[in-house]
Design an enzyme around this catalytic site. Structure first.
Site, PDB file in Angstrom:
ATOM      1  N   HIS A 251       0.841  -1.202   0.000  1.00  0.00           N
ATOM      2  CA  HIS A 251       0.000   0.000   0.000  1.00  0.00           C
ATOM      3  C   HIS A 251       0.879   1.256   0.000  1.00  0.00           C
ATOM      4  O   HIS A 251       0.747   2.122  -0.868  1.00  0.00           O
ATOM      5  CB  HIS A 251      -0.906  -0.034   1.241  1.00  0.00           C
ATOM      6  CG  HIS A 251      -1.815   1.143   1.372  1.00  0.00           C
ATOM      7  ND1 HIS A 251      -3.147   1.094   1.032  1.00  0.00           N
ATOM      8  CD2 HIS A 251      -1.598   2.413   1.794  1.00  0.00           C
ATOM      9  CE1 HIS A 251      -3.696   2.286   1.245  1.00  0.00           C
ATOM     10  NE2 HIS A 251      -2.776   3.103   1.710  1.00  0.00           N
ATOM     11  N   GLU A 252       1.809   1.331   0.946  1.00  0.00           N
ATOM     12  CA  GLU A 252       2.662   2.523   1.033  1.00  0.00           C
ATOM     13  C   GLU A 252       3.586   2.624  -0.181  1.00  0.00           C
ATOM     14  O   GLU A 252       3.912   3.724  -0.631  1.00  0.00           O
ATOM     15  CB  GLU A 252       3.465   2.522   2.340  1.00  0.00           C
ATOM     16  CG  GLU A 252       2.620   2.486   3.617  1.00  0.00           C
ATOM     17  CD  GLU A 252       1.520   3.537   3.683  1.00  0.00           C
ATOM     18  OE1 GLU A 252       1.664   4.609   3.037  1.00  0.00           O
ATOM     19  OE2 GLU A 252       0.495   3.281   4.353  1.00  0.00           O
ATOM     20  N   HIS A 255       1.798   4.504  -2.842  1.00  0.00           N
ATOM     21  CA  HIS A 255       1.883   5.955  -2.594  1.00  0.00           C
ATOM     22  C   HIS A 255       3.257   6.477  -3.021  1.00  0.00           C
ATOM     23  O   HIS A 255       3.372   7.515  -3.673  1.00  0.00           O
ATOM     24  CB  HIS A 255       1.678   6.253  -1.109  1.00  0.00           C
ATOM     25  CG  HIS A 255       0.253   6.197  -0.643  1.00  0.00           C
ATOM     26  ND1 HIS A 255      -0.746   6.927  -1.224  1.00  0.00           N
ATOM     27  CD2 HIS A 255      -0.331   5.510   0.379  1.00  0.00           C
ATOM     28  CE1 HIS A 255      -1.897   6.694  -0.569  1.00  0.00           C
ATOM     29  NE2 HIS A 255      -1.665   5.833   0.389  1.00  0.00           N
ATOM     30  N   GLU A 281      -4.757   7.581  -3.099  1.00  0.00           N
ATOM     31  CA  GLU A 281      -5.224   6.330  -2.511  1.00  0.00           C
ATOM     32  C   GLU A 281      -5.483   5.270  -3.582  1.00  0.00           C
ATOM     33  O   GLU A 281      -5.303   4.079  -3.339  1.00  0.00           O
ATOM     34  CB  GLU A 281      -6.488   6.595  -1.676  1.00  0.00           C
ATOM     35  CG  GLU A 281      -6.843   5.519  -0.689  1.00  0.00           C
ATOM     36  CD  GLU A 281      -5.814   5.298   0.422  1.00  0.00           C
ATOM     37  OE1 GLU A 281      -4.854   6.091   0.559  1.00  0.00           O
ATOM     38  OE2 GLU A 281      -5.963   4.304   1.149  1.00  0.00           O
TER      39      GLU A 281
END
Ligand code: ZN
Length: 489
Positions: A251-252, A255, A281
């Site tokens: 997830h990170e 980003h 997101e």
């Protein structure tokens, strides 16, 4: 233009310095440094704000003559940011910050005791101040438009509502259609921390993280911070009971890849960032869910998982793990929700925010309104406020208009994924062979490189081929739900 760019560069440097102070606080600072750090962060942030909002920038923006297309975009975006920033009186900025800090402390105590009444006065203050804040923008047709614009520029409340209502109705049906999945194989541990760390590093190296430009550290609440060109920092956390570190790191990474892919020519300008919270997101969800819970990824990753935890996965196949990480199970807590139920947690929060700012919902009635929706959307009874209305920090800090962007990010990810898999039909095969570069290249080309140049909704329209639309995301989830249902014995 030269003077303006110099000033904007200075502001950008101050902002990234504040971010570095925050990163340090979350990853390495000893706890006793908190009070001094709060002063340091406030000073640097205030300097950045002052250097951006003072009259000189206004004058420079008036007289600036753009030399090329990039500068045309730079002026348009900077004028919009500047107009917004100067509308909010400095003393209100200060009151918002203090109320947010007080709200955080009060919320933490109230959550500890699971007692909403303790938190209600602070929340009431936050709502009142945010109303005052929204009133600084008389061009906004309604208060919530102004709040939403800080996170999802140019999207109106009505537009968000159409998307989120359709998403909610589709998800409620999917939750009812989803069967039980045995996911014990990826839960309950023990998954040794060191083995998780090794696995996470293997995955990151494969998806494109190199140590010249990236760092990975541990933080209690994982986040991503891009400090500057060639300096992207990810954080994760390890829990020996499950494999969530893998998904939270992906997830990170999503980003970070977004920020790392922005055209270097935009560095040290207001254009060097993600275009909106929902678009940001969408990038993290795409890697976490579309990639990280997909078949191609697990065909590649399973041998590495098995090498990290040989006893646990000795008799298993990649498909067992992939099925388990896609289990659907209504639960009370948003941050640990599965992909299908997650959006319902957001629909609930969005509706309550609208009720607070534009409807007749009062703070005292929030717990009951919350619990009623948990029952309607997820079929669950909320046992206490800590597992209900007190679970998230956002409202405590005065953040309203932020929650919807989490779900809108999923919606955009669904649109992008439909388009990407259409244009790159061999994608799952390339993932299975450990090649993630075709996806990164597509995202860099269609999303990342633009930074904030095109504006939020235009970036989405161009990359997704249409304005926000929940249909592709719902179709993607429906395919998953029916695939796992057809595997039921
Ligand atoms: Zn995120």
């Amino acid at each position: 233009m030269t003077d303006l760019r110099e000033r904007l560069g200075e502001v950008a440097d101050l902002e990234r310095t504040a971010l570095l102070l925050a990163w340090d606080q979350e990853t390495t600072m000893p706890p006793a440094g908190a009070a001094a750090r709060a002063e340091q962060r406030a000073s640097v942030e205030r300097l950045a704000h002052e250097r951006f909002t003072d009259g000189h920038v206004g004058e420079l923006l008036e007289i600036a003559q753009p030399g090329d297309e990039l500068e045309v975009d730079l002026l348009r975006v900077t004028r919009r940011d500047h107009d917004k920033a100067v509308r909010v009186p400095t003393e209100l900025v200060g009151r918002l910050a203090r109320a947010g800090a007080h709200g955080h402390t009060t919320w933490a105590a109230a959550r500890e005791q699971s007692d909403f009444a303790l938190f209600a006065p602070a929340l009431q203050t936050n709502v009142a101040l945010r109303r005052e804040y929204a009133a600084c923008f008389p061009d906004a047709a309604r208060p919530y438009d102004a709040l939403l614009d800080d996170f999802e520029p140019e999207l109106t409340t009505d537009e968000a509502r159409v998307v989120l209502d359709a998403m909610r109705d589709g998800l409620v049906e999917l939750v009812q259609a989803a069967g039980e999945t045995d996911d014990a194989i990826v839960h309950g541990g023990p998954f040794a921390r060191e083995a998780q760390r090794g696995l996470v590093q293997t995955v990151l190296a494969q998806v494109g993280v190199d140590e010249q430009r990236w760092r990975l550290d541990v933080a209690e609440h994982p986040f991503q911070a891009t400090i500057g060109l060639g300096d992207v920092r990810l954080t994760t956390r390890y829990d020996e009971r499950d494999l969530d570190s893998l998904f939270s790191t992906l997830h990170e990474f999503g980003h970070g890849l977004y920020e790392a892919g922005i055209d270097p020519a935009l560095a040290r300008t207001p254009l060097a960032g993600g275009v909106s919270s929902a678009m940001h997101e969408s990038q993290s969800r795409l890697w976490e869910n579309m990639v990280g819970r997909g078949p191609g990824f697990w065909r590649w990753c399973f041998p590495h998982l098995k090498a990290a935890f040989p006893d646990r996965f000795a008799g298993a196949a990649w498909s067992d793990v992939q099925r388990a990480v896609n289990a659907v199970r209504p639960s009370l807590i948003r941050v640990s929700a599965d992909e299908v139920t997650y959006g319902l947690h957001i629909a609930l929060r969005f509706e309550l925010e609208l009720g607070l700012f534009e409807g007749d919902l009062v703070v005292a009635d929030l717990p009951a309104a919350w619990n009623e929706r948990m029952r309607a959307y997820l079929g669950l009874d909320v046992p206490d406020d800590a597992h209900g209305v007190l679970q998230d920090v956002h409202w405590a800090e005065g953040l309203f208009g932020y929650f919807p962007t989490y779900a809108l990010g999923n919606v955009i990810a669904g649109q992008l994924w439909a388009r990407i898999t259409d244009e790159l039909p061999e994608l799952e095969e390339s993932f299975a062979s450990g090649d993630f570069a075709p996806l990164s290249a597509w995202l860099a080309q269609h999303v990342h490189r633009h930074g904030r140049r095109l504006g939020a909704q235009e970036t989405i329209r161009r990359a997704a081929g249409a304005p926000m639309d929940p249909a592709p995301y719902l179709a993607y989830l429906a395919a998953k739900v029916s695939a796992s249902a057809s595997l039921m014995p």
